[in-house]
Scaffold this motif. Structure first.
Motif, PDB file in Angstrom:
ATOM      1  N   GLY A  13      20.313 -13.995   6.802  1.00  0.00           N
ATOM      2  CA  GLY A  13      19.824 -14.895   5.692  1.00  0.00           C
ATOM      3  C   GLY A  13      18.040 -14.277   5.618  1.00  0.00           C
ATOM      4  N   TYR A  14      17.720 -14.067   6.829  1.00  0.00           N
ATOM      5  CA  TYR A  14      16.236 -13.696   6.567  1.00  0.00           C
ATOM      6  C   TYR A  14      16.020 -12.379   5.960  1.00  0.00           C
ATOM      7  CZ  TYR A  14      12.166 -11.326   8.273  1.00  0.00           C
ATOM      8  OH  TYR A  14      10.755 -10.604   8.302  1.00  0.00           O
ATOM      9  N   PHE A  15      16.921 -11.327   6.103  1.00  0.00           N
ATOM     10  CA  PHE A  15      16.599  -9.928   5.193  1.00  0.00           C
ATOM     11  C   PHE A  15      17.132 -10.290   4.069  1.00  0.00           C
ATOM     12  CE2 PHE A  15      17.556  -7.888   9.695  1.00  0.00           C
ATOM     13  CZ  PHE A  15      16.261  -7.267   9.476  1.00  0.00           C
ATOM     14  N   LEU A  16      18.212 -11.273   3.582  1.00  0.00           N
ATOM     15  CA  LEU A  16      18.410 -11.373   2.091  1.00  0.00           C
ATOM     16  C   LEU A  16      17.178 -12.328   1.477  1.00  0.00           C
ATOM     17  CD1 LEU A  16      22.130 -12.626   2.104  1.00  0.00           C
ATOM     18  CD2 LEU A  16      21.199 -10.318   1.141  1.00  0.00           C
ATOM     19  N   PHE A  17      16.690 -13.110   2.178  1.00  0.00           N
ATOM     20  CA  PHE A  17      15.360 -13.897   1.574  1.00  0.00           C
ATOM     21  C   PHE A  17      14.241 -12.758   1.509  1.00  0.00           C
ATOM     22  CE2 PHE A  17      11.491 -15.884   2.396  1.00  0.00           C
ATOM     23  CZ  PHE A  17      11.397 -16.972   1.419  1.00  0.00           C
ATOM     24  N   MET A  18      13.974 -12.171   2.168  1.00  0.00           N
ATOM     25  CA  MET A  18      12.875 -11.073   2.429  1.00  0.00           C
ATOM     26  C   MET A  18      13.115 -10.076   0.978  1.00  0.00           C
ATOM     27  SD  MET A  18      10.789 -12.267   4.176  1.00  0.00           S
ATOM     28  CE  MET A  18       9.524 -11.103   3.486  1.00  0.00           C
ATOM     29  N   LEU A  19      14.305  -9.512   0.907  1.00  0.00           N
ATOM     30  CA  LEU A  19      14.828  -8.673  -0.206  1.00  0.00           C
ATOM     31  C   LEU A  19      14.652  -9.191  -1.545  1.00  0.00           C
ATOM     32  CD1 LEU A  19      15.902  -5.879  -0.880  1.00  0.00           C
ATOM     33  CD2 LEU A  19      18.123  -6.858  -0.729  1.00  0.00           C
ATOM     34  N   VAL A  20      15.024 -10.630  -1.550  1.00  0.00           N
ATOM     35  CA  VAL A  20      14.568 -11.427  -2.957  1.00  0.00           C
ATOM     36  C   VAL A  20      13.246 -11.421  -3.236  1.00  0.00           C
ATOM     37  CG1 VAL A  20      15.085 -13.514  -4.102  1.00  0.00           C
ATOM     38  CG2 VAL A  20      17.064 -12.457  -2.991  1.00  0.00           C
ATOM     39  N   LEU A  21      12.316 -11.905  -2.032  1.00  0.00           N
ATOM     40  CA  LEU A  21      11.006 -12.352  -2.290  1.00  0.00           C
ATOM     41  C   LEU A  21      10.219 -10.819  -2.733  1.00  0.00           C
ATOM     42  CD1 LEU A  21       8.815 -14.324  -1.925  1.00  0.00           C
ATOM     43  CD2 LEU A  21       8.448 -13.388   0.569  1.00  0.00           C
ATOM     44  N   GLU A  22      10.590  -9.921  -1.917  1.00  0.00           N
ATOM     45  CA  GLU A  22       9.972  -8.617  -2.580  1.00  0.00           C
ATOM     46  C   GLU A  22       9.949  -8.152  -4.023  1.00  0.00           C
ATOM     47  OE1 GLU A  22       9.741  -4.342  -0.422  1.00  0.00           O
ATOM     48  OE2 GLU A  22      10.133  -5.977   0.962  1.00  0.00           O
ATOM     49  N   HIS A  23      11.211  -8.320  -4.192  1.00  0.00           N
ATOM     50  CA  HIS A  23      11.551  -8.133  -5.909  1.00  0.00           C
ATOM     51  C   HIS A  23      10.875  -9.025  -6.772  1.00  0.00           C
ATOM     52  CE1 HIS A  23      14.137  -4.601  -5.126  1.00  0.00           C
ATOM     53  NE2 HIS A  23      14.730  -5.248  -4.216  1.00  0.00           N
ATOM     54  N   LEU A  24      10.705 -10.233  -6.343  1.00  0.00           N
ATOM     55  CA  LEU A  24      10.087 -11.365  -7.628  1.00  0.00           C
ATOM     56  C   LEU A  24       8.566 -11.021  -7.292  1.00  0.00           C
ATOM     57  CD1 LEU A  24      12.147 -14.552  -6.166  1.00  0.00           C
ATOM     58  CD2 LEU A  24      12.237 -13.054  -8.413  1.00  0.00           C
ATOM     59  N   LEU A  25       7.954 -10.434  -6.663  1.00  0.00           N
ATOM     60  CA  LEU A  25       6.528 -10.267  -6.687  1.00  0.00           C
ATOM     61  C   LEU A  25       6.294  -9.302  -7.756  1.00  0.00           C
ATOM     62  CD1 LEU A  25       5.527  -9.479  -2.963  1.00  0.00           C
ATOM     63  CD2 LEU A  25       4.996 -11.455  -4.220  1.00  0.00           C
ATOM     64  N   PRO A  26       4.982  -9.784  -8.506  1.00  0.00           N
ATOM     65  CA  PRO A  26       4.948  -9.330  -9.835  1.00  0.00           C
ATOM     66  C   PRO A  26       4.208  -7.958  -9.526  1.00  0.00           C
ATOM     67  CG  PRO A  26       3.350 -11.197  -9.370  1.00  0.00           C
ATOM     68  CD  PRO A  26       4.266 -11.123  -8.301  1.00  0.00           C
ATOM     69  N   GLY A  27       3.472  -7.762  -8.520  1.00  0.00           N
ATOM     70  CA  GLY A  27       2.881  -6.263  -8.426  1.00  0.00           C
ATOM     71  C   GLY A  27       2.952  -6.129  -6.714  1.00  0.00           C
ATOM     72  N   LYS A  28       2.690  -4.812  -6.644  1.00  0.00           N
ATOM     73  CA  LYS A  28       2.854  -4.139  -5.394  1.00  0.00           C
ATOM     74  C   LYS A  28       1.656  -4.319  -4.384  1.00  0.00           C
ATOM     75  CE  LYS A  28       6.770  -2.233  -6.237  1.00  0.00           C
ATOM     76  NZ  LYS A  28       7.997  -2.877  -6.073  1.00  0.00           N
ATOM     77  N   LYS A  29       0.507  -5.062  -4.784  1.00  0.00           N
ATOM     78  CA  LYS A  29      -0.587  -5.066  -3.958  1.00  0.00           C
ATOM     79  C   LYS A  29      -0.473  -6.243  -2.895  1.00  0.00           C
ATOM     80  CE  LYS A  29      -3.193  -8.526  -7.093  1.00  0.00           C
ATOM     81  NZ  LYS A  29      -4.377  -8.781  -7.806  1.00  0.00           N
ATOM     82  N   TYR A  30       0.578  -7.172  -2.980  1.00  0.00           N
ATOM     83  CA  TYR A  30       0.751  -8.133  -1.909  1.00  0.00           C
ATOM     84  C   TYR A  30       2.102  -7.460  -1.078  1.00  0.00           C
ATOM     85  CZ  TYR A  30      -2.051 -11.125  -4.968  1.00  0.00           C
ATOM     86  OH  TYR A  30      -2.989 -11.690  -5.714  1.00  0.00           O
ATOM     87  N   GLY A  31       2.221  -6.587  -1.383  1.00  0.00           N
ATOM     88  CA  GLY A  31       3.466  -6.051  -0.422  1.00  0.00           C
ATOM     89  C   GLY A  31       3.246  -5.907   0.997  1.00  0.00           C
ATOM     90  N   LYS A  32       2.002  -5.308   1.225  1.00  0.00           N
ATOM     91  CA  LYS A  32       1.850  -5.199   2.680  1.00  0.00           C
ATOM     92  C   LYS A  32       1.590  -6.328   3.437  1.00  0.00           C
ATOM     93  CE  LYS A  32      -3.039  -4.347   1.622  1.00  0.00           C
ATOM     94  NZ  LYS A  32      -4.136  -3.380   1.750  1.00  0.00           N
ATOM     95  N   TYR A  33       1.203  -7.294   2.711  1.00  0.00           N
ATOM     96  CA  TYR A  33       0.853  -8.520   3.403  1.00  0.00           C
ATOM     97  C   TYR A  33       2.321  -9.429   3.595  1.00  0.00           C
ATOM     98  CZ  TYR A  33      -3.865  -8.109   1.907  1.00  0.00           C
ATOM     99  OH  TYR A  33      -4.954  -7.433   1.617  1.00  0.00           O
ATOM    100  N   ILE A  34       3.189  -9.304   2.893  1.00  0.00           N
ATOM    101  CA  ILE A  34       4.567  -9.776   3.043  1.00  0.00           C
ATOM    102  C   ILE A  34       5.393  -9.128   4.116  1.00  0.00           C
ATOM    103  CG2 ILE A  34       6.853 -10.055   1.959  1.00  0.00           C
ATOM    104  CD1 ILE A  34       4.858 -11.984   0.812  1.00  0.00           C
TER     105      ILE A  34
END
Length: 178
Positions: A13-34
Motif C-alpha cells: 500500500g505504501y509503494f502504491l501510494f508513493m507511486l501515485v503521489l509522484e505522478h500527481l506532482l506538477p513538477g519535478k522540483k519537489y521530487g527529492k523532498y518526497i
C-alpha cells in the motif's frame, strides 16, 4: 503468519501510494523532498516487525507530544510576558501622570503655570532606576518679576523631592501670563 501478511500489505500500500503521489506532482522540483520523506517512512515500515516488542511507535509518540508540549509552553510564556509588559507599561504611564499632577501642584505653590510637563520613569527591570523618576522636563509661565529665581527654587525642590540630580530636572520659562 497473519502479522507477516499485514506487514506485506502495508509495504505494498505504501509503494502504491508513493507511486501515485509522484505522478500527481506538477513538477519535478519537489521530487527529492518526497523521496526523502518516503525513505524515512519506508525505514519505519521495514523496521516495524522487528521493533514491535520495543514499542518504538509509543516512544516516538511520547517524544512528539513532549516536543509539542515544550513548544506550547514556550508560546504561553511569551504570551504571558507580553501581557506583563503591557500591564507594566500601563502602570508606569499612570505613575507618570500622577507625578505630572504633583509637579503641577508644586509649580502652582510657586505661583507658576505649567504649560507642558514630561516625566520619564525607568522601565528597565535590570537597572537600579527601575520604577523611579529619571528625568523631568517642564515648561512654565508666570506673572512675577522674579520668575527665574522661582524656577530655580522649584527645580531644587523637585530634585530634592524625587531624589534626582538637578541636571535631570529641566524647567523652561515660556512667554505667557496665567
Amino acid at each position: 503468519m497473519e502479522a507477516f501478511y499485514g506487514w506485506v500489505r502495508s509495504l505494498t500500500g505504501y509503494f502504491l501510494f508513493m507511486l501515485v503521489l509522484e505522478h500527481l506532482l506538477p513538477g519535478k522540483k519537489y521530487g527529492k523532498y518526497i523521496r526523502l520523506f518516503a525513505g524515512m517512512v519506508l525505514i519505519l515500515l521495514v523496521l516495524q516487525p522487528l521493533a514491535g516488542n520495543l514499542r518504538i511507535d509509543e516512544k516516538m509518540a511520547l517524544a512528539y507530544e513532549a516536543s509539542v508540549f515544550r513548544y506550547q509552553a514556550d508560546e504561553l510564556k511569551e504570551e504571558l510576558l507580553g501581557i506583563g509588559e503591557k500591564q507594566l507599561d500601563r502602570m508606569i504611564g499612570q505613575y507618570e501622570e500622577a507625578v505630572e499632577m504633583d509637579l503641577k501642584g508644586m509649580a502652582e505653590n510657586e505661583e507658576m503655570t505649567v504649560q507642558a510637563c514630561e516625566v520619564t520613569i525607568g522601565k528597565d527591570e535590570e537597572k537600579e532606576s527601575f520604577g523611579r523618576v529619571t528625568d523631568i522636563r517642564m515648561d512654565v509661565s508666570g506673572n512675577t518679576d522674579q520668575l527665574r529665581l522661582d524656577a530655580g527654587r522649584l527645580k531644587r525642590k523637585i530634585a530634592s523631592y524625587y531624589d534626582l540630580e538637578e541636571r535631570h530636572v529641566e524647567i523652561q520659562i515660556v512667554e505667557g501670563k496665567r
